[in-house]
Design a protein around this motif. Structure first.
Motif, PDB file in Angstrom:
ATOM      1  N   TYR A 256       0.888  -1.166  -0.082  1.00 13.22           N
ATOM      2  CA  TYR A 256       0.113   0.011  -0.026  1.00 13.22           C
ATOM      3  C   TYR A 256       0.850   1.314   0.235  1.00 13.22           C
ATOM      4  O   TYR A 256       0.496   2.465  -0.458  1.00 13.22           O
ATOM      5  CB  TYR A 256      -0.931   0.087   1.320  1.00 13.22           C
ATOM      6  CG  TYR A 256      -2.129  -1.174   1.143  1.00 13.22           C
ATOM      7  CD1 TYR A 256      -2.542  -1.423  -0.015  1.00 13.22           C
ATOM      8  CD2 TYR A 256      -2.309  -1.772   2.176  1.00 13.22           C
ATOM      9  CE1 TYR A 256      -3.567  -2.515  -0.179  1.00 13.22           C
ATOM     10  CE2 TYR A 256      -3.268  -2.828   2.193  1.00 13.22           C
ATOM     11  CZ  TYR A 256      -3.792  -3.074   0.895  1.00 13.22           C
ATOM     12  OH  TYR A 256      -4.696  -4.137   1.199  1.00 13.22           O
ATOM     13  N   ALA A 257       2.022   1.159   0.543  1.00 12.12           N
ATOM     14  CA  ALA A 257       2.882   2.413   0.654  1.00 12.12           C
ATOM     15  C   ALA A 257       3.252   2.666  -0.961  1.00 12.12           C
ATOM     16  O   ALA A 257       3.842   3.812  -1.194  1.00 12.12           O
ATOM     17  CB  ALA A 257       4.050   2.430   1.589  1.00 12.12           C
ATOM     18  N   SER A 258       3.752   1.523  -1.640  1.00  9.12           N
ATOM     19  CA  SER A 258       4.132   1.772  -2.944  1.00  9.12           C
ATOM     20  C   SER A 258       3.214   2.614  -3.671  1.00  9.12           C
ATOM     21  O   SER A 258       3.949   3.449  -4.677  1.00  9.12           O
ATOM     22  CB  SER A 258       4.628   0.359  -3.578  1.00  9.12           C
ATOM     23  OG  SER A 258       3.458  -0.499  -3.861  1.00  9.12           O
ATOM     24  N   VAL A 259       2.043   2.254  -3.672  1.00  7.03           N
ATOM     25  CA  VAL A 259       1.164   2.868  -4.744  1.00  7.03           C
ATOM     26  C   VAL A 259       1.108   4.442  -4.405  1.00  7.03           C
ATOM     27  O   VAL A 259       1.496   5.207  -5.492  1.00  7.03           O
ATOM     28  CB  VAL A 259      -0.172   2.429  -4.623  1.00  7.03           C
ATOM     29  CG1 VAL A 259      -1.223   3.165  -5.437  1.00  7.03           C
ATOM     30  CG2 VAL A 259      -0.490   0.986  -4.935  1.00  7.03           C
ATOM     31  N   PRO A 260       0.893   5.145  -3.345  1.00  6.39           N
ATOM     32  CA  PRO A 260       0.931   6.442  -3.252  1.00  6.39           C
ATOM     33  C   PRO A 260       2.284   7.056  -3.157  1.00  6.39           C
ATOM     34  O   PRO A 260       2.433   8.357  -3.837  1.00  6.39           O
ATOM     35  CB  PRO A 260       0.459   6.999  -1.855  1.00  6.39           C
ATOM     36  CG  PRO A 260       0.670   5.507  -0.930  1.00  6.39           C
ATOM     37  CD  PRO A 260       0.505   4.310  -1.969  1.00  6.39           C
ATOM     38  N   LEU A 261       3.636   6.451  -3.130  1.00  8.43           N
ATOM     39  CA  LEU A 261       4.805   6.836  -3.459  1.00  8.43           C
ATOM     40  C   LEU A 261       4.965   7.036  -4.810  1.00  8.43           C
ATOM     41  O   LEU A 261       5.642   8.042  -5.249  1.00  8.43           O
ATOM     42  CB  LEU A 261       5.770   5.736  -2.716  1.00  8.43           C
ATOM     43  CG  LEU A 261       7.243   6.312  -2.858  1.00  8.43           C
ATOM     44  CD1 LEU A 261       7.437   7.552  -1.871  1.00  8.43           C
ATOM     45  CD2 LEU A 261       8.104   5.178  -2.403  1.00  8.43           C
ATOM     46  N   ARG A 263       2.482   7.438  -6.912  1.00  9.90           N
ATOM     47  CA  ARG A 263       1.757   8.620  -7.473  1.00  9.90           C
ATOM     48  C   ARG A 263       2.194   9.919  -7.069  1.00  9.90           C
ATOM     49  O   ARG A 263       1.988  10.782  -7.814  1.00  9.90           O
ATOM     50  CB  ARG A 263       0.157   8.372  -6.901  1.00  9.90           C
ATOM     51  CG  ARG A 263      -0.520   6.909  -7.388  1.00  9.90           C
ATOM     52  CD  ARG A 263      -1.914   6.838  -6.527  1.00  9.90           C
ATOM     53  NE  ARG A 263      -2.741   8.001  -7.143  1.00  9.90           N
ATOM     54  CZ  ARG A 263      -3.927   7.796  -6.772  1.00  9.90           C
ATOM     55  NH1 ARG A 263      -4.457   6.905  -5.619  1.00  9.90           N
ATOM     56  NH2 ARG A 263      -4.663   9.078  -7.023  1.00  9.90           N
ATOM     57  N   LEU A 264       2.997   9.922  -5.941  1.00  7.82           N
ATOM     58  CA  LEU A 264       3.585  11.213  -5.524  1.00  7.82           C
ATOM     59  C   LEU A 264       4.729  11.644  -6.530  1.00  7.82           C
ATOM     60  O   LEU A 264       4.606  12.946  -6.804  1.00  7.82           O
ATOM     61  CB  LEU A 264       4.113  11.049  -4.073  1.00  7.82           C
ATOM     62  CG  LEU A 264       4.715  12.428  -3.502  1.00  7.82           C
ATOM     63  CD1 LEU A 264       3.694  13.603  -3.161  1.00  7.82           C
ATOM     64  CD2 LEU A 264       5.341  11.862  -2.135  1.00  7.82           C
ATOM     65  N   ASN A 302      -0.682   7.586 -14.886  1.00  5.67           N
ATOM     66  CA  ASN A 302      -0.959   7.270 -13.263  1.00  5.67           C
ATOM     67  C   ASN A 302      -1.437   5.824 -13.021  1.00  5.67           C
ATOM     68  O   ASN A 302      -0.757   4.731 -12.276  1.00  5.67           O
ATOM     69  CB  ASN A 302      -1.655   8.200 -12.929  1.00  5.67           C
ATOM     70  CG  ASN A 302      -1.856   7.738 -11.136  1.00  5.67           C
ATOM     71  OD1 ASN A 302      -0.797   7.782 -10.368  1.00  5.67           O
ATOM     72  ND2 ASN A 302      -2.959   7.753 -10.748  1.00  5.67           N
ATOM     73  N   LYS A 306       0.602   2.570 -11.639  1.00  7.90           N
ATOM     74  CA  LYS A 306       0.173   2.007 -10.271  1.00  7.90           C
ATOM     75  C   LYS A 306       0.079   0.270 -10.293  1.00  7.90           C
ATOM     76  O   LYS A 306       0.270  -0.271  -9.433  1.00  7.90           O
ATOM     77  CB  LYS A 306      -1.116   2.781 -10.010  1.00  7.90           C
ATOM     78  CG  LYS A 306      -1.521   2.448  -8.582  1.00  7.90           C
ATOM     79  CD  LYS A 306      -2.895   3.343  -8.250  1.00  7.90           C
ATOM     80  CE  LYS A 306      -3.983   3.144  -9.186  1.00  7.90           C
ATOM     81  NZ  LYS A 306      -5.266   3.796  -8.705  1.00  7.90           N
TER      82      LYS A 306
END
Length: 605
Positions: A256-261, A263-264, A302, A306
């Motif tokens: 779960y941390a990899s996805v927002p990272l 995206r950021l 994106n 993702k």
């Protein structure tokens, strides 16, 4: 090598060889279907890029110039692209799923086939829970990973490439930002990929452990209750359950941390792109449609990025699962190099200087010399752990002697084809297994091919099983339940005897066949055994000496050696270890009559 060291070595092992084997051996054979799936995926990716590409002329030529005809044209093109995209999406998903399910079917079948061919000793290294986990949970993980990687590599990766190429076409200035973004995203994915691999292997080991404890709780539920160990088993299961939860939470946290990272990183690139668009040297080369289309392309990146990030987690779980399945598939089968055919053996068996050790250190058998003539009944008795069961396991070739040899009708056992050899042997033990199905199906298990209903009923009659079978709710068609749980111990025993009758093997191996039965059931089983043993070579293991006193020959085995042998009368007259144990048993049962007055045993000739 310690367990921890072995686990670390496994965790650090690269996954590329596993992926290559999976792809070459299980995906590539379906290359025609795969080619159609790839074409539809590329087509889907092209429609994604096409939709973004429509934005530029739609704005510059349609809205800015207020050209109604151009607006209608591009509206129709947009609708057509969406329809084409829907068809391509359906076909790509369906065909990739078809390939992955074909893969898991074949892989599961190969693993199950190897289970049937694995040496008996191999089952002592893996728990039932671990084996079942590999055939179910790990097989599903492999299928999901395969489907995901096919779709993502050939659809999302192509989408990223096409969109990036279109962005270069739109503005070489703005594409410079991609040189900063893509290496950063690649580094993040590489780190996540490595972490997923380590965590996935730990999770698979934990799932196998949970399966093993759960199986013991189910099979040993009577003992657990009788010994009052419910809380202990609960704590043991909870410890493994909590361990599995923690490992899976670490896995999910990374996922779960990899996805927002990612995206950021993409959002930062978007912001920088917008800032660059305001520079004088860049603004002169851009139109409204170009900037909007470029920003739309970046936003469109994106989603595939993702999915690529999520793919790492799914792929590593699947490859780790595939490694477990391949370890099972690669387990060497039982040695079967014999070329000698054997239709029906006479039953002459000879052990010559047989030695055996399970661990390579302590010998369980120490130079056994033994000969059994066709039709002879040989009883094996003595203290537990003396090597009696090992003797008959060697005869069935579940293990191989470490020294010496065993001969059947004058030829060494390995000279015969394994299937032919085992067709000559019918084992009956106190824990014989019944399979899920009906009574008739379990009796017919003793036949090599189709068998008539009359033959099944005749076998049940000889085994003294027909009366109770006909009283069951559906007679011979009554389900027996898991492991025969719906029948009593005596009923299960008589069905296994009927199965042995139907097999009609010339060699019988009886291992404590009546020790767990009550007196009434024992009499019925003994009567069935009398009929079954007629004119067959039989080895009988028994601790109750009253059940073997009428055997043709009795061997007293202790500490891996034959200490005494002879008839019941000869051994009593010798007043050795057999006589001591015989007196001890009757002293423990003072109501028992002397041997000469006892009722005829199951081994009466």
């Amino acid at each position: 090598m310690s367990t921890a060291t072995a686990a670390n070595r496994l965790a650090n092992r690269p996954s590329w060889p596993t992926f290559k084997r999976l792809f070459r051996g299980y995906v590539l054979p379906h290359w025609r279907i795969g080619l159609v799936a790839i074409v539809t995926m590329v087509l889907y990716s092209a429609t994604e890029t096409g939709i973004v590409a429509l934005i530029r002329p739609l704005l510059d030529d349609g809205l800015v110039e207020r050209d109604a005809a151009t607006l209608r044209l591009f509206a129709g093109l947009l609708l057509g692209l969406l329809v084409l995209q829907g068809v391509a999406f359906f076909l790509s998903q369906y065909l990739s799923s078809w390939i992955s399910l074909r893969l898991v079917k074949r892989l599961r079948l190969e693993a199950h086939d190897r289970l049937l061919a694995m040496p008996y000793a191999a089952f002592e290294q893996l728990s039932t829970g671990q084996l079942v986990s590999r055939l179910t949970y790990q097989a599903n993980q492999t299928a999901q990973a395969t489907g995901k990687v096919i779709v993502t590599v050939f659809r999302d990766a192509v989408t990223v490439v096409l969109i990036a190429a279109y962005m270069v076409y739109l503005s070489p200035w703005l594409i410079l930002i991609m040189a900063l973004v893509l290496p950063l995203v690649g580094g993040i994915i590489a780190y996540i990929n490595n972490r997923f691999r380590r965590l996935s292997r730990r999770i698979h080991r934990a799932v196998g452990g949970i399966g093993g404890v759960a199986e013991e709780s189910v099979h040993g539920q009577q003992e657990i209750k009788l010994f009052g160990q419910e809380q202990r088993e609960r704590r043991r299961f909870e410890r493994l359950n909590e361990q599995n939860r923690r490992r899976f939470m670490r896995f999910l946290a990374t996922r779960y941390a990899s996805v927002p990272l990612i995206r950021l990183v993409v959002a930062a690139a978007l912001a920088i792109t917008m800032a660059l668009a305001t520079m004088e040297a860049v603004v002169e080369t851009l139109t409204v449609g170009t900037v909007t289309s470029f920003l739309g392309a970046m936003l469109l990146l994106n989603t595939p990025l993702k999915r690529i990030a999520k793919l790492s987690a799914q792929l590593q779980k699947g490859l780790t699962a595939a490694e477990g399945l391949f370890e099972l598939v690669d387990t060497p089968p039982e040695p079967d190099h014999g070329r000698r055919a054997l239709d029906r053996a006479e039953g002459h068996i000879a052990y010559r200087g047989v030695r055996f050790s399970y661990d390579g250190r302590r010998e369980v058998l120490r130079g056994i010399d033994l000969e059994a003539a066709p039709g002879e009944t040989v009883a094996l008795t003595g203290p537990s752990g003396g090597g009696k069961s090992t003797l008959i396991h060697l005869l069935m070739r579940f293990y191989e002697p470490t020294a010496g040899e065993i001969r059947l009708d004058g030829a060494p056992l390995p000279a015969y084809r394994l299937e032919d050899l085992r067709r000559q042997i019918a084992p009956i033990t106190q824990n014989d297994i019944l399979f899920s199905g009906t009574v008739a199906e379990n009796i017919a298990y003793g036949a090599q091919g189709p068998v008539s209903e009359a033959a099944i009923r005749r076998a049940a009659e000889i085994a003294h099983a027909r009366p109770f079978i006909e009283e069951l709710p559906q007679g011979f068609d009554t389900p027996v339940g898991q492991h025969g749980a719906l029948l009593s111990g005596g009923q299960r025993q008589r069905i296994t005897i009927a199965r042995a009758v139907l097999k009609d093997a010339p060699i019988l191996l009886l291992d404590e066949a009546t020790s767990a039965l009550d007196a009434e059931s024992e009499r019925a089983v003994q009567a069935a055994l009398e009929r079954l043993m007629a004119d067959r070579t039989a080895f009988v293991i028994a601790h109750r000496l009253s059940t073997v006193e009428h055997a043709d020959r009795i061997l007293f085995i202790e500490d891996g050696r034959i200490v005494e042998q002879g008839t019941h009368a000869e051994l009593l007259a010798r007043d050795g270890r057999y006589a001591q144990l015989y007196r001890l048993q009757f002293q423990a049962s003072p109501a028992a009559p002397p041997a000469s007055e006892a009722a005829p045993s199951s081994l009466a000739r």
